[in-house]
Write an enzyme that holds these catalytic residues in place. Structure first.
Site, PDB file in Angstrom:
ATOM      1  N   GLN A 129      -7.632  23.826  45.233  1.00  0.00           N
ATOM      2  CA  GLN A 129      -6.648  23.180  44.174  1.00  0.00           C
ATOM      3  C   GLN A 129      -7.130  23.100  42.850  1.00  0.00           C
ATOM      4  O   GLN A 129      -8.104  22.339  42.790  1.00  0.00           O
ATOM      5  CB  GLN A 129      -6.295  21.698  44.787  1.00  0.00           C
ATOM      6  CG  GLN A 129      -5.271  20.938  44.056  1.00  0.00           C
ATOM      7  CD  GLN A 129      -5.428  19.432  44.458  1.00  0.00           C
ATOM      8  OE1 GLN A 129      -5.873  19.173  45.626  1.00  0.00           O
ATOM      9  NE2 GLN A 129      -4.987  18.588  43.511  1.00  0.00           N
ATOM     10  N   GLY A 130      -6.699  23.769  41.867  1.00  0.00           N
ATOM     11  CA  GLY A 130      -7.428  23.697  40.622  1.00  0.00           C
ATOM     12  C   GLY A 130      -6.350  23.010  39.716  1.00  0.00           C
ATOM     13  O   GLY A 130      -5.406  23.551  38.656  1.00  0.00           O
ATOM     14  N   SER A 132      -8.050  19.669  38.104  1.00  0.00           N
ATOM     15  CA  SER A 132      -8.661  18.962  36.885  1.00  0.00           C
ATOM     16  C   SER A 132      -9.296  19.888  35.925  1.00  0.00           C
ATOM     17  O   SER A 132      -9.636  20.851  36.323  1.00  0.00           O
ATOM     18  CB  SER A 132      -9.872  18.094  37.709  1.00  0.00           C
ATOM     19  OG  SER A 132      -9.004  17.191  38.796  1.00  0.00           O
ATOM     20  N   GLU A 247      -0.666  14.734  49.863  1.00  0.00           N
ATOM     21  CA  GLU A 247      -2.004  14.190  49.600  1.00  0.00           C
ATOM     22  C   GLU A 247      -1.996  12.825  50.109  1.00  0.00           C
ATOM     23  O   GLU A 247      -2.849  12.070  50.650  1.00  0.00           O
ATOM     24  CB  GLU A 247      -2.422  14.370  48.247  1.00  0.00           C
ATOM     25  CG  GLU A 247      -3.898  14.331  48.076  1.00  0.00           C
ATOM     26  CD  GLU A 247      -4.587  14.884  46.868  1.00  0.00           C
ATOM     27  OE1 GLU A 247      -4.681  16.291  46.823  1.00  0.00           O
ATOM     28  OE2 GLU A 247      -4.815  14.202  45.804  1.00  0.00           O
ATOM     29  N   GLU A 367      -7.540   2.892  39.832  1.00  0.00           N
ATOM     30  CA  GLU A 367      -6.908   2.187  38.752  1.00  0.00           C
ATOM     31  C   GLU A 367      -5.656   2.604  38.311  1.00  0.00           C
ATOM     32  O   GLU A 367      -4.923   1.802  38.338  1.00  0.00           O
ATOM     33  CB  GLU A 367      -8.092   2.159  37.619  1.00  0.00           C
ATOM     34  CG  GLU A 367      -9.603   1.782  37.776  1.00  0.00           C
ATOM     35  CD  GLU A 367     -10.408   2.459  38.708  1.00  0.00           C
ATOM     36  OE1 GLU A 367      -9.936   3.456  39.319  1.00  0.00           O
ATOM     37  OE2 GLU A 367     -11.470   2.046  38.969  1.00  0.00           O
TER      38      GLU A 367
HETATM   39  C1  LIG Z   1     -14.801  14.423  45.947  1.00  0.00           C
HETATM   40  C2  LIG Z   1     -13.973  14.769  44.892  1.00  0.00           C
HETATM   41  C3  LIG Z   1     -13.204  16.056  45.121  1.00  0.00           C
HETATM   42  C4  LIG Z   1     -12.331  16.489  44.243  1.00  0.00           C
HETATM   43  N1  LIG Z   1     -11.524  17.668  44.501  1.00  0.00           N
HETATM   44  C5  LIG Z   1     -10.964  18.124  43.397  1.00  0.00           C
HETATM   45  C6  LIG Z   1     -10.151  19.267  43.668  1.00  0.00           C
HETATM   46  O1  LIG Z   1     -10.190  20.165  44.686  1.00  0.00           O
HETATM   47  N2  LIG Z   1      -9.277  19.892  42.750  1.00  0.00           N
HETATM   48  C7  LIG Z   1      -9.022  19.281  41.428  1.00  0.00           C
HETATM   49  O2  LIG Z   1      -8.409  19.525  40.672  1.00  0.00           O
HETATM   50  N3  LIG Z   1      -9.742  18.040  41.162  1.00  0.00           N
HETATM   51  C8  LIG Z   1     -10.455  17.523  42.165  1.00  0.00           C
HETATM   52  N4  LIG Z   1     -11.138  16.239  42.057  1.00  0.00           N
HETATM   53  C9  LIG Z   1     -11.282  15.710  40.519  1.00  0.00           C
HETATM   54  C10 LIG Z   1     -10.235  14.380  40.652  1.00  0.00           C
HETATM   55  O3  LIG Z   1      -9.139  14.485  40.735  1.00  0.00           O
HETATM   56  C11 LIG Z   1     -10.467  13.339  39.356  1.00  0.00           C
HETATM   57  O4  LIG Z   1     -11.933  13.526  39.301  1.00  0.00           O
HETATM   58  C12 LIG Z   1      -9.807  12.353  39.345  1.00  0.00           C
HETATM   59  O5  LIG Z   1      -8.355  12.800  38.680  1.00  0.00           O
HETATM   60  C13 LIG Z   1     -10.125  11.425  38.028  1.00  0.00           C
HETATM   61  O6  LIG Z   1     -10.427  12.162  36.777  1.00  0.00           O
HETATM   62  P1  LIG Z   1     -11.664  12.034  36.110  1.00  0.00           P
HETATM   63  O7  LIG Z   1     -12.817  12.533  36.900  1.00  0.00           O
HETATM   64  O8  LIG Z   1     -11.349  13.140  35.035  1.00  0.00           O
HETATM   65  O9  LIG Z   1     -11.827  10.735  35.624  1.00  0.00           O
HETATM   66  P2  LIG Z   1     -11.185  10.113  34.540  1.00  0.00           P
HETATM   67  O10 LIG Z   1      -9.709  10.312  34.254  1.00  0.00           O
HETATM   68  O11 LIG Z   1     -11.844  10.339  33.172  1.00  0.00           O
HETATM   69  O12 LIG Z   1     -11.460   8.559  34.699  1.00  0.00           O
HETATM   70  C14 LIG Z   1     -12.713   7.971  34.801  1.00  0.00           C
HETATM   71  C15 LIG Z   1     -12.318   6.380  35.130  1.00  0.00           C
HETATM   72  O13 LIG Z   1     -11.827   5.948  34.127  1.00  0.00           O
HETATM   73  C16 LIG Z   1     -10.424   5.389  34.858  1.00  0.00           C
HETATM   74  N5  LIG Z   1      -9.108   5.570  33.918  1.00  0.00           N
HETATM   75  C17 LIG Z   1      -8.943   6.632  33.352  1.00  0.00           C
HETATM   76  N6  LIG Z   1      -7.585   6.592  32.793  1.00  0.00           N
HETATM   77  C18 LIG Z   1      -7.393   5.092  33.081  1.00  0.00           C
HETATM   78  C19 LIG Z   1      -6.300   4.379  32.735  1.00  0.00           C
HETATM   79  N7  LIG Z   1      -5.079   4.940  31.907  1.00  0.00           N
HETATM   80  N8  LIG Z   1      -6.217   3.103  33.099  1.00  0.00           N
HETATM   81  C20 LIG Z   1      -7.231   2.559  33.622  1.00  0.00           C
HETATM   82  N9  LIG Z   1      -8.171   3.157  34.201  1.00  0.00           N
HETATM   83  C21 LIG Z   1      -8.411   4.295  33.832  1.00  0.00           C
HETATM   84  C22 LIG Z   1     -10.246   6.300  36.115  1.00  0.00           C
HETATM   85  O14 LIG Z   1      -9.814   5.031  37.193  1.00  0.00           O
HETATM   86  C23 LIG Z   1     -11.660   6.227  36.312  1.00  0.00           C
HETATM   87  O15 LIG Z   1     -12.231   5.241  37.161  1.00  0.00           O
HETATM   88  C24 LIG Z   1     -12.120  15.652  42.806  1.00  0.00           C
HETATM   89  C25 LIG Z   1     -12.971  14.679  42.628  1.00  0.00           C
HETATM   90  C26 LIG Z   1     -13.573  14.132  43.394  1.00  0.00           C
HETATM   91  C27 LIG Z   1     -14.564  13.002  43.324  1.00  0.00           C
END
Ligand SMILES: Cc1cc2nc3c(=O)[nH]c(=O)nc-3n(C[C@H](O)[C@H](O)[C@H](O)COP(=O)(O)OP(=O)(O)OC[C@H]3O[C@@H](n4cnc5c(N)ncnc54)[C@H](O)[C@@H]3O)c2cc1C
Length: 388
Positions: A129-130, A132, A247, A367
């Site tokens: 799944q692409g 992020s 999901e 969050e």
């Molecule tokens: C084990 C694992 C598997 C994954 N697999 C996939 C995958 O297969 N495909 C894919 O596409 N992605 C995948 N991901 C990515 C995942 O979807 C993202 O990590 C997630 O959506 C959070 O985005 P970010 O990492 O950019 O964090 P950010 O969005 O930068 O967030 C960082 C922190 O800030 C907080 N935050 C951000 N915005 C707000 C707000 N508006 N209000 C309050 N708090 C906020 C968040 O809650 C978090 O705690 C995976 C992640 C993990 C950890």
């Protein structure tokens, strides 16, 4: 599929599968919970289980005949996951991606489902799944990977990150921008991308537990046929939201089934005088019971073709908590072994404990889910408490 004689749902399915599993100690021995392998080995190992379950018909239940299934619905799939876990079999990681991606194919591109689902269910293909990107996680609408229209379809350019099992995958469901830079969620489209195409580069990412669980995917002028558009052009957001229902629903269900077994493992390991472990197991059990009750209702709604809506965020929050509490109980059941031992049980506990830390991030951080619940389920006003 008239030759298929197994029940596709309900108590009949449950007891038929239970009976089949009772005669398959070999599967429990080979694919049982409680050991961990390097990720490449794990993917290959699980493929053999997928083939066996498909040959016996169990994983064809709940998928349409047009896609190689035998009919039935989400309720049938839920029973299969539940009984496999209850029999002590570790549910393959491939089921997670199956439950997030296959419903999208079935709903938005039945001809692609017909072409790919059997290959997946038999372990011959893996998908990822692409969504992020480095600058688009919680704020998914700011995706920058671009799909430009060509004569026969699209050319894809950009980068994805945190793609679970991306380095082993054959196909990816990719959310890409087809509108202008300011089009936000209205200018996104969902594409089904063959990762063997020219211009695709995949680099594994090592997680903190030492496993190469995710990957970065780079796309440089990757050709994507027009037939691989899932849903409408610029309609990718609706496809992503449809996927999220699965999901929240099916993934949470299969995860709770696995977590109950992990908790059982902790129960077998801990001594009754280990007060920390006993208390942690109690907390985890209560969370899991709540999750299971909630999730059963959600699966029933999916099976009834209901739209889940923002309240599905409740399932995600319950799952995150149950996952973390369960593996905290596993850790406390044998704290010294958790820190010091190298045997399969200790490394299984560590791998899953590390993974559980991420449960409050992947698939939408808690969050964000709490904000959705506050604003869209409870109707709370975003600015109501400001200045108090
Ligand atoms: C084990 C694992 C598997 C994954 N697999 C996939 C995958 O297969 N495909 C894919 O596409 N992605 C995948 N991901 C990515 C995942 O979807 C993202 O990590 C997630 O959506 C959070 O985005 P970010 O990492 O950019 O964090 P950010 O969005 O930068 O967030 C960082 C922190 O800030 C907080 N935050 C951000 N915005 C707000 C707000 N508006 N209000 C309050 N708090 C906020 C968040 O809650 C978090 O705690 C995976 C992640 C993990 C950890």
């Amino acid at each position: 599929m008239s030759a298929f004689r197994l029940p596709r749902s309900g108590a009949g399915l449950r007891s038929a599968l239970r009976e089949w599993l009772s005669a398959r100690d070999d599967l429990r021995a080979e694919f049982g919970m409680g050991s961990s392998r390097p990720i490449a080995e794990q993917v290959a190992h699980e493929a053999a289980l997928l083939q066996t379950l498909h040959d016996a018909g169990w994983t064809r239940i709940g998928w349409p005949e047009s896609a190689g299934g035998v009919g039935g619905d989400e309720g049938g799939r839920a029973i299969v996951y539940d009984e496999l876990a209850a029999a002590g079999i570790a549910l393959p990681e491939a089921f997670v991606l199956l439950e997030t991606i296959a419903p999208v194919l079935v709903r938005f591109a039945p001809e692609l489902a017909a072409r790919h689902l059997t290959a997946y269910l038999t372990g011959r293909q893996l998908w990822c799944q692409g969504f992020s990107e480095p600058e688009a996680g919680s704020d998914l609408a700011s995706v920058r990977t671009r799909a430009s229209a060509t004569d026969g379809g699209f050319t894809l350019n950009g980068q994805k990150i945190w793609t679970t099992l991306g380095q082993f995958a054959d196909m990816a469901m990719v959310l890409a921008r087809t509108g202008d830079l300011c089009s936000s969620h209205r200018g996104l489209s969902m594409l089904w991308v063959d990762l063997g195409s020219p211009g695709v580069e995949i680099r594994p990412i090592r997680a903190s537990d030492g496993r190469d669980e995710f990957a970065e995917m780079y796309f440089a002028d990757v050709p994507v046929p027009g037939a691989n558009l899932l849903g409408d052009l610029n309609g990718g957001w609706a496809v992503a939201m449809y996927m999220l229902q699965y999901e929240r629903g099916m993934y949470a269900w299969l995860r709770q089934a696995a977590l109950f077994q992990a908790l059982n493992q902790a129960r077998r390991t801990a001594s009754a005088s280990n007060a920390d472990a006993v208390a942690a197991m109690g907390r985890a059990y209560v969370s899991l019971a709540g999750l299971r009750a909630r999730s059963a209702g959600t699966v029933a709604r999916l099976a009834g073709n209901e739209e889940l809506g923002p309240e599905a965020s409740v399932d995600k929050v319950l799952l995150s908590r149950a996952e973390q509490q369960t593996y905290e109980a596993v850790r406390l059941a044998a704290p010294d072994a958790f820190l010091l031992d190298d045997d399969p049980a200790a490394s299984w506990a560590r791998t899953n404990w590390f993974y559980s830390r991420a449960a409050s991030i992947f698939g939408g951080a808690v969050e964000i889910q709490r904000t959705i619940i506050a604003e869209r389920v409870l109707g709370m006003d975003r600015g109501a408490n400001r200045g108090r």
